[in-house]
Design an enzyme around this catalytic site. Structure first.
Site, PDB file in Angstrom:
ATOM      1  N   HIS A   5      26.027  18.248  10.978  1.00 59.77           N
ATOM      2  CA  HIS A   5      27.325  18.906  10.826  1.00 59.77           C
ATOM      3  C   HIS A   5      27.567  19.689  12.120  1.00 59.77           C
ATOM      4  CE1 HIS A   5      30.139  21.966   9.238  1.00 59.77           C
ATOM      5  NE2 HIS A   5      30.351  21.144   8.231  1.00 59.77           N
TER       6      HIS A   5
ATOM      7  N   GLN B 152      23.400  20.935   1.921  1.00 62.06           N
ATOM      8  CA  GLN B 152      23.684  19.853   0.962  1.00 62.06           C
ATOM      9  C   GLN B 152      22.471  19.485   0.106  1.00 62.06           C
ATOM     10  OE1 GLN B 152      26.631  18.551   0.386  1.00 62.06           O
ATOM     11  NE2 GLN B 152      27.791  19.282   2.139  1.00 62.06           N
TER      12      GLN B 152
ATOM     13  N   LYS C 175      28.388  26.214  -2.132  1.00 62.72           N
ATOM     14  CA  LYS C 175      28.034  24.830  -2.474  1.00 62.72           C
ATOM     15  C   LYS C 175      27.017  24.780  -3.621  1.00 62.72           C
ATOM     16  CE  LYS C 175      28.758  23.250   2.236  1.00 62.72           C
ATOM     17  NZ  LYS C 175      29.889  22.354   2.465  1.00 62.72           N
TER      18      LYS C 175
ATOM     19  N   ASP D 119      18.750  22.749   7.683  1.00 62.13           N
ATOM     20  CA  ASP D 119      20.097  23.022   7.185  1.00 62.13           C
ATOM     21  C   ASP D 119      20.140  22.482   5.748  1.00 62.13           C
ATOM     22  OD1 ASP D 119      22.701  22.742   6.372  1.00 62.13           O
ATOM     23  OD2 ASP D 119      23.440  21.896   8.245  1.00 62.13           O
TER      24      ASP D 119
END
Ligand code: PMP
Length: 408
Positions: A125, A205, A228, A202
């Site tokens: 990202h 997700q 999220k 990271d």
């Protein structure tokens, strides 16, 4: 933690947003990669905070300030338990993944010297690319990357060659937001460590889909966003190993991050406050604590199995449509379906889906290098959560067929 039974109707009933209609159509929310919807328990917790507990934290002796401080610190402990950090002071509240990565880039970055290398991947990202390019330009560092393969996996075979004695940090996404690829984090972290390279994961997700244990993975840093994982926007957390966080200077100065200030100099506060300058997003942190406690009540194996079923079903169904190309077919893949339909613009498809109540995302998903790799401007992305259903996938496929008929 009480285990919540995996009853899809009971789960959906907890989400007020999911009960709505878009015009005459039931809302089908498949934009979970961008943000998740919020269960009532989180919404109620925010409501309670602002109705009954609102006060600034850490500096007050009065009743509300004490309650607010206790609940803010309790939320930190919830996050510690959620990711299995060794100490609660290894959890720093941030505004989200982007903020956490920037913190590491700036603060860990000050420990680096000209010519040192940062290794990232082609799958990242933008928030795990740009902060490294910024600190690299400032300090004369080199940013290298692991290349992407056609199926959406990374070419980790190149890791050994790309790791040099100058590679001080490897930063990569646990799960790709545009292709769904799940990276073999534990194995990669072990390899990086054997080279003396620190690792930032990271986790924007991953935590909403499967159990992430920072001690088991042995990552040095992990960043994630509250919004999220069923929590509020504007809040997230950065995990860092205690010794590393102690070594790093802060980059934001202000209230709460100090022990003493004189007109000549400042002595910094201890962890975690050293990195939390100013009044934080108190309600957000408390809401995030509630969200991760709620999520921890589920059996992750059940979540994963259910989401895998949704992804397989959607993949199977979408392949029945002429001209579909799926981007991201990694063996180990999260519930993200990125695709294009030959000759049709993703934006037009997204718009026609929206007119039928279906929420998907179109565009580059803040991963332009991934799109460049495939030579496309963007994709249509349907991203599923465990509150979604096969019936919703049927509605999506029918709406998609209709959209294609209208555009062709
Ligand atoms: N990394 C990944 C893999 C993401 O999916 C996202 C959000 N799309 C981010 C980082 C940035 O998260 P945020 O905007 O919440 O800071």
């Amino acid at each position: 933690m009480v285990e919540t039974s995996f009853d899809i109707e009971l789960i959906r009933a907890q989400f007020p947003t999911l009960q709505q209609k878009v015009g005459k159509y039931p809302l089908v929310y498949f934009d979970n990669g961008a943000t998740s919807q919020k269960p009532k328990v989180v919404i109620d917790r925010l409501d309670q905070y602002y109705k009954l507990e609102n006060a600034n934290i850490h500096r007050g002796v009065h009743y509300l300030s004490q309650i607010s401080t206790d609940n803010y610190e309790k939320a930190r402990k919830s996050i510690q338990a959620f990711i299995n950090a060794k100490h609660d002071h290894e959890v720093i509240f941030t505004s989200g993944t982007t903020d956490g990565i920037n913190l590491v880039a700036q603060c860990f970055g000050t420990l680096l010297e000209k010519g040192d290398e940062i290794l990232i991947t082609e799958l990242e990202h933008h928030s795990n690319i740009v902060p490294w390019q910024m600190i690299a330009a400032e300090k004369g560092l080199l940013v290298k990357y692991i290349p992407l393969l056609e199926n959406g996996e990374l070419d980790w075979d190149q890791l050994d060659e790309l790791l040099t004695e100058k590679t001080k940090l490897l930063a990569f996404a646990h799960v790709s937001n545009s292709l769904g690829t799940i990276n073999p984090a534990k194995e990669i972290i072990k390899k990086a460590h054997s080279n003396g390279t620190k690792v930032l994961l990271d986790a924007a997700q991953s935590l909403q889909h499967f159990k992430v244990d920072v001690q088991d993975l042995d990552c040095d840093f992990l960043a994630f966003s509250g919004h999220k994982v069923f929590g509020p926007t504007g809040i997230g957390a950065l995990y860092g190993k205690e010794d590393l966080l102690n070594e790093m200077p802060p980059y934001k100065g202000g209230g709460d991050m100090i022990k003493t200030v004189s007109m000549e100099k400042t002595e910094y506060n201890e962890l975690p406050f050293k990195f939390e300058a100013g009044t934080p997003h108190i309600a957000g942190a408390i809401g995030l604590g509630t969200a991760v406690d709620w999520l921890s009540g589920f059996n992750y194996n059940e979540i994963q199995q259910y989401e895998d079923e949704l992804l397989s079903y959607a993949t199977e169904q979408i392949k029945t449509i002429d001209g579909v190309t799926i981007y991201g077919e990694a063996k180990n893949k999260s519930s993200i379906l990125s695709f294009l339909i030959e000759g049709l613009h993703p934006y037009d498809i997204g718009t026609l889906l929206n007119q039928q109540g279906i929420a998907v995302r179109t565009g580059h998903h803040c991963t332009q290098p991934v799109m460049d790799h495939f030579g496309i401007p963007g994709t249509i992305r349907a991203s599923f959560c465990f509150y979604n259903t096969k019936e919703e996938i049927d509605l999506f496929i029918n709406a998609l067929k209709k959209a294609v008929d209208m555009l062709k």
